[in-house]
Design an enzyme around this catalytic site. Sequence first.
Site, PDB file in Angstrom:
ATOM      1  N   CYS A 137       0.879   1.383   9.617  1.00  0.00           N
ATOM      2  CA  CYS A 137       1.235  -0.034   9.544  1.00  0.00           C
ATOM      3  C   CYS A 137       1.007  -0.595   8.152  1.00  0.00           C
ATOM      4  O   CYS A 137       1.887  -1.189   7.554  1.00  0.00           O
ATOM      5  CB  CYS A 137       0.432  -0.834  10.561  1.00  0.00           C
ATOM      6  N   HIS A 138      -0.195  -0.436   7.633  1.00  0.00           N
ATOM      7  CA  HIS A 138      -0.490  -1.003   6.331  1.00  0.00           C
ATOM      8  C   HIS A 138      -1.205  -0.019   5.419  1.00  0.00           C
ATOM      9  O   HIS A 138      -1.867  -0.408   4.468  1.00  0.00           O
ATOM     10  CB  HIS A 138      -1.297  -2.292   6.486  1.00  0.00           C
TER      11      HIS A 138
END
Lengths: 423, 214
Positions: B157-158
Amino acid sequence: MSGHSTYEPKTGFTRWLDSRLPIVRLGWDSFVDFPTPRNLNYWWTFGGILAVFLMIQIITGIILAMHYVPHEAMAFESVERIRRDVNFGWMIQSMHANGAAFFFVAVYLHMFRGLYYGSYKAPREILWILGVVIYLLMMATAFMGYVLPWGQMSYWGAMVITNLIGALPFVGDAIREWLWGGFSVGQTTLNRFFSLHYLLPFIIAGVVGLHIWALHVPGNGNPLGIEVKDTKKDALPFHPYYTVKDGFAIIVYLMIFAIFVFFMPNVLGHADNFIEANPLSTPAHIVPEWYFLPFYAILRAITFDIGPIDAKLGGVLAMFGAIAILFVLPWLDTSKVRSMRFRPLTRWFFIFFVLAALGLGWCGAKNPDDYVLGMEGFKFLYLAQFLTLYYFAYFIVILPVLGIVEKPKERPASIEAAVLGNA
Amino acid sequence: MTEENGAPGVDGQEPSRRDFIYIAAGGAAAVGGGLVAWPFIDQMNPAADTLALGSIRVDVSPVLQGSEITVMWRGAPVFIRHRTEEEIAAARAVELSALPDEDARNDNLPAGTPGFDANRVLRPEYLIVKGNCTHLGCVPLGLNANTGDYDGWYCPCHGSHYDTSARIRRGPAPENLPVPDYFFETETVVKLGLSPEEASAAGWTVSENDGAVA
C-alpha cells in the site's frame, strides 16, 4: 428576509387550518412569495439540485434496503442480486451509487459558490456553519455507504479509514475497537454501518431544514454581495421566477445524471469493488471514492514528524483540519466585501484555490511516488505537499491579509441599479 | 449584603439552600445521564461471542522450515513463519539503533521491552505476528509474493519493509508488527489469545519455551 406574511387563505377550510396549523402559510412565505434578489445566477441553483438529490438518495436507499442483506457472507451477493435479478434493481442501484457522486459534485459547486461570493460572511455565519455540518454528515454517510457492497475497496477503504482513528494518542486503539465492534473490520462493523447509513440521511434532512431556516432569516446572498434594500425593486418573488430557474437547472442536471445512470453506471466506481471483500488480501492500490481524493492527498502529504506529532497523526490532523477550518472561515476572512467580483486580487487567489483543490484530487488518485507528468524527480508527493500548503495558506494567511491590504472596486448602489441601470 | 434565599452565592457569600438543591439535582442528572448513556455506548464494543473467539489453536507441524502460513484470528490475519537458521541469524544480528521502532511490541511482555528478536518469539524458529501493517492496516506480502528489502514482509500500500523478525525497517509504518498473546501447548501446537502466564494461571498445559528472554 422574513417580513410580513402575504398569505391570505381563500376558502373556509384554509382559514380554519391557518388558525390552527399555519403550514400552508409557511410554505407560501418560504417558497412562493419569498423575496429573492433579482440577480441570482445559475450558481444559485445548486441548493435546489441538492434538495432533489437528497430525496433521490433517500428514496432509492429505502428501496435498496428492502433487498440488501447486511451480512459479511451475503452483502456482496445481495448487491449483485439487486443489480441482476431484482426488478429495476439495476436502475435503482445505479441511481443510488451515481447519485452519491452527483450529490458531491453539486455540493462542491455549492461550496465554491459560497467561497467566491462570500456567502459565509455576516449575517450568514450560522447558515455557512450548518452547511459545513451537512457536508461532514454527507461524508460520513457516503463513507459508510461505500462499505455496504462489501467489495475489496469497501473493506479496505473501511480498514484504512478506521485505522486512521488508531493514530490518536492513548485512546485511538480503544475507539477503533469500539467502532469495529471486534478486532478488525467485520460482520459487526458492516451491520452497524448499515444502521447508521440508514439513519444519517434523515439527520441531514433535519439539518437542511435548519440550513433553509437560517437562509430565510437574512435571505439569499447574490452575485453582487450587496443586501436587498427595497424588496419591491431589488427582489422578485421566489415563485415563479426562481422555481422556474431552479427547475430548469434541475432538469439539465438530471439529464447529465441520466447519462451516467443508464449508459455508464460503473465509470465512477472501481474495478476492485467487484471482487468480494477478502481480509487476507489487500488490493495493490487502495483509493477512496473520487470525492474524498483531495483529503486523501492531504492525509498522505504529511510524511514528516511535526514536533511531538508523528507523521501518521499529523496526516490525520491535517485531513480533518482541512474541513474543520471551514467552520472558522467567516472569522478568518477580514474583508467586508462579499463578492469577489469586487476583489480583483483575492479573485486570483480563489481561482488558484480551486485549482489546488482539483490538483489535490489528482494527487489523491495517484501513487505518491510516481512522477507528475513523467517529470523525473517531481513526485506526486511533492505536488500534494505544495498544494496542501496552499490550501491552508489560503484560509490562514491569504484571506486574513488580503482583506486588510486589498482595495476593493467600487460597488453599485443597489441591486436594481446594477441590474436595470435605473438608479 | 445578605442573601435571603434563591440568589446564587456570589461575592464569596454563603451559598443558599437553593444553590445546594440546584447543584445536587444537576449532579444527580449528570451522573444518571452518564449511567443511562453507558450501555448504549458500550454495546458497540466487542460482544461476548466475539471475545470468546479470541483464542484459537493452530497446529504448526505442517509448516515446513522456510515457509509460512497465514491464519485468521479475531477476524484478522496472523503470520506464522517457520524461520530458517539464516533468517534467525539475520534477525538477531540487527542492532537496536537500526530499528525505527525499538519496542518489542510483544503482548506477552511489558511495553518498553527492547525490540531484540529474542523478545519477539517464544521459540526462535517460529515467528508469530499479527498480519496487518501498522500504518493503515493493509496485509503485507510475504514469502508468497514479495519479502521486501529485508527478507521479511513488504506492504504494497505505502511501501513499508519489515525484516525477518517482522520489525519495521523502512517506510511509513510507525511500529513493528505486533506479537499476539500466545503459548505453545505442545511442541508444535500454538494457542493464540493467551500469554504463557495467563495460560498456566488458567490451568492450560504450557509447553516449555526455549527462546523467551524477559
